[in-house]
Design a protein around this motif. Structure first.
Motif, short mmCIF file in Angstrom:
data_model
loop_
_atom_site.label_atom_id
_atom_site.label_comp_id
_atom_site.label_asym_id
_atom_site.label_seq_id
_atom_site.Cartn_x
_atom_site.Cartn_y
_atom_site.Cartn_z
N ARG A 347 0.83 -1.20 0.00
CA ARG A 347 0.00 0.00 0.00
C ARG A 347 0.87 1.27 0.00
O ARG A 347 0.59 2.24 -0.68
N THR A 351 1.05 2.50 -6.78
CA THR A 351 0.10 3.52 -7.21
C THR A 351 -1.25 2.84 -7.45
O THR A 351 -1.33 1.89 -8.23
N ASP A 354 -7.32 4.13 -8.45
CA ASP A 354 -8.54 4.79 -7.97
C ASP A 354 -8.30 5.67 -6.74
O ASP A 354 -9.25 6.16 -6.13
N ALA A 355 -7.02 5.92 -6.39
CA ALA A 355 -6.75 6.75 -5.21
C ALA A 355 -7.15 8.20 -5.49
O ALA A 355 -6.88 8.73 -6.57
N SER A 356 -7.77 8.83 -4.51
CA SER A 356 -8.16 10.24 -4.67
C SER A 356 -6.90 11.11 -4.48
O SER A 356 -5.91 10.65 -3.91
N PHE A 358 -6.45 13.28 -2.34
CA PHE A 358 -6.18 13.30 -0.89
C PHE A 358 -5.36 12.07 -0.49
O PHE A 358 -4.35 12.17 0.20
N GLU A 359 -5.81 10.90 -0.97
CA GLU A 359 -5.10 9.66 -0.60
C GLU A 359 -3.66 9.66 -1.12
O GLU A 359 -2.74 9.16 -0.47
N ARG A 360 -3.44 10.25 -2.30
CA ARG A 360 -2.07 10.30 -2.83
C ARG A 360 -1.17 11.18 -1.97
O ARG A 360 0.00 10.85 -1.72
N GLN A 361 -1.71 12.28 -1.47
CA GLN A 361 -0.92 13.16 -0.59
C GLN A 361 -0.61 12.45 0.73
O GLN A 361 0.48 12.57 1.27
N VAL A 362 -1.60 11.73 1.25
CA VAL A 362 -1.39 11.02 2.53
C VAL A 362 -0.33 9.93 2.35
O VAL A 362 0.51 9.71 3.23
N GLN A 363 -0.35 9.27 1.19
CA GLN A 363 0.65 8.22 0.92
C GLN A 363 2.06 8.84 0.95
O GLN A 363 2.99 8.29 1.54
N GLU A 366 3.06 9.63 4.43
CA GLU A 366 3.44 8.42 5.17
C GLU A 366 4.89 8.03 4.84
O GLU A 366 5.67 7.67 5.72
#
Ligand code: FAD
Ligand code: DHB
Length: 388
Positions: A347, A351, A354-356, A358-363, A366
């Motif tokens: 995870r 890539t 379907d990641a939004s 927002f989810e890409r920035q959080v990844q 992390e």
């Protein structure tokens, strides 16, 4: 035919178990559907945890691994054009060895045959019988003859698509699984290593991994569509994708070379619980699958059979079934930690289409968190070297 332990499958799990049992004076027969040449040439995993190396050493099959394998004290995480070292040895006191799975197989087959071990290759129509009774057996066809192998125990080491797991009644068994919307495209390349250590690269175009096999052969992977076909990928297209995904500061460059093997593997997480029913025990990929990102597959197979060998030794030498009864719970505890870690690494580094935003920035946050916090790096390193 009769033996003490019938082992189905000559992968790392089946072969190592047979050898560990032999060292404890316990007889086994290994049945394998494929030929010796085939199992010794199939390219799969590459990373051995220190615990796995120690078991291979204790079993007397670690000599070539120590000589020819490459000891790695760290690896790198690459993202945002920068590379960040995870110093495994400084963080955990442990290291890993890059030594290909088929070399482990070659060493184990040689050791079994030198010790007079019974390995039956090209066995077909393998079927399990009476595994919930005290007299289980395995029927198969070998060199044109139908055979029945009677045993005290049957051990299913026949991988994810084998016949052993389905022999655990559906009402007893619970399967947990997740498939991933991507696979890995793997290549073998004739070139010098591009890096002294493995590089796990996260990139918006998808994950890439720079690994090695020897001073002259390199193993590279990149995230792809699991339905894609190797014929869609010319060498030029592969190199341009790998260069884009691994590009990083400081003048580092991926070495190109002749690509002599290409394959695509799907990715899934899977656990079957319990790993035992009556006189049938499962070990390795027959019971669980991890996505390859954490390099855990072969290591889990090895740790399962270490537990099983001890449990069978206690049964034959001391007449106690306590360790056999505890096998599934003990193995699953480690399996679930590896499942967690492999899912987390997957995870973190891949890539997801379907990641939004927002989810890409959080990844990305992390990843920054992992490389900038010693506590996070330590947790990653402990999981990677298998220090649990
Ligand atoms: P296996 O190695 O699968 O061995 C099972 C054996 O049983 C096989 O030889 C098979 O021929 C035999 N068999 C099957 N059915 C029967 C039957 N009915 N009767 C008798 N014999 C049978 N892990 C990583 O960490 N990194 C990787 O890059 C990686 N790449 C992989 C690529 C592929 C294509 C696959 C399939 C796995 C990969 N893995 C990887 C996972 C790792 O290789 C496995 O976790 C490891 O091989 C598990 O060992 P095993 O002995 O349990 O099973
Ligand atoms: C290799 C495979 C892996 O899954 C991994 O995480 C690291 C290295 C390899 O095949 O070299």
């Amino acid at each position: 035919m009769r033996t003490q332990v019938a082992i189905v499958g000559a992968g790392p799990a089946g072969l190592l178990l047979s050898h560990l049992l032999h060292l404890n004076g316990i007889e086994s027969v290994v049945l394998e559907t494929r030929s010796r040449a085939d199992i010794e040439a199939t390219i799969r995993a590459g990373v051995l945890e220190q615990g796995s190396m120690d078991i291979l050493d204790q079993a007397g099959v670690g000599e070539r691994m120590r000589r020819e394998g490459a000891l790695h004290h760290g690896f790198e995480l690459a993202f945002g054009g920068k590379r960040h070292r995870i110093d495994l040895t400084e963080l955990t006191g442990k290291a890993i060895t890059v030594y290909p799975q088929h070399e482990v197989i070659i060493d184990l087959v040689a050791a079994r045959l030198a010790a007079g071990g019974q390995l039956l290759f090209e066995a077909s129509e393998v079927a399990l019988h009476g595994t919930d009774t005290a007299q289980p057996s395995v029927t198969f066809s070998h060199q044109g003859e139908a055979q029945r192998l009677l045993a005290d125990f049957v051990i299913g080491c026949d991988g994810f698509h084998g016949v052993s797991r389905p022999a655990i009644p559906a009402g007893v068994r619970q399967d947990f699984q997740r498939t991933y919307p991507f696979g890995w495209f793997g290549i073998l390349v004739e070139s010098a290593p591009s890096s002294d250590e493995l590089i796990y690269a996260q990139h918006e175009r998808g994950f890439a991994l720079v690994s090695t096999r020897s001073p002259t052969v390199q193993r590279l992977y990149f995230q792809c569509d699991p339905q894609d076909h190797v014929d869609n990928w010319s060498d030029d297209r592969i190199w341009s994708e790998l260069h884009a995904r691994t590009a990083s500061d400081g003048g580092w460059k991926l070495n190109e070379g002749r690509i002599f093997q290409k394959n695509i593997i799907g990715m899934r997480s899977f656990v079957c619980a319990p790993m035992r029913s009556g006189r049938l025990f499962l070990a390795g990929d027959a019971a669980h699958i991890v996505p390859p990102t954490g390099a855990k597959g072969m290591n889990l197979a090895i740790s399962d059979v270490r537990l099983l060998a001890r449990a069978l030794e206690a049964f034959y030498q001391r007449g106690t079934e306590e360790l056999l009864d505890g096998y599934s719970d003990a193995a699953l505890k480690r399996v679930w930690r590896a499942e967690y870690f492999s899912w987390w690494m997957t995870r973190l580094l891949h890539t997801f289409a379907d990641a939004s935003p927002f989810e890409r920035q959080v990844q990305r946050a992390e990843l920054e968190n992992v490389v900038s916090s010693r506590a996070m790096r330590t947790a990653l390193a402990e999981n990677y070297v298998g220090a649990f």
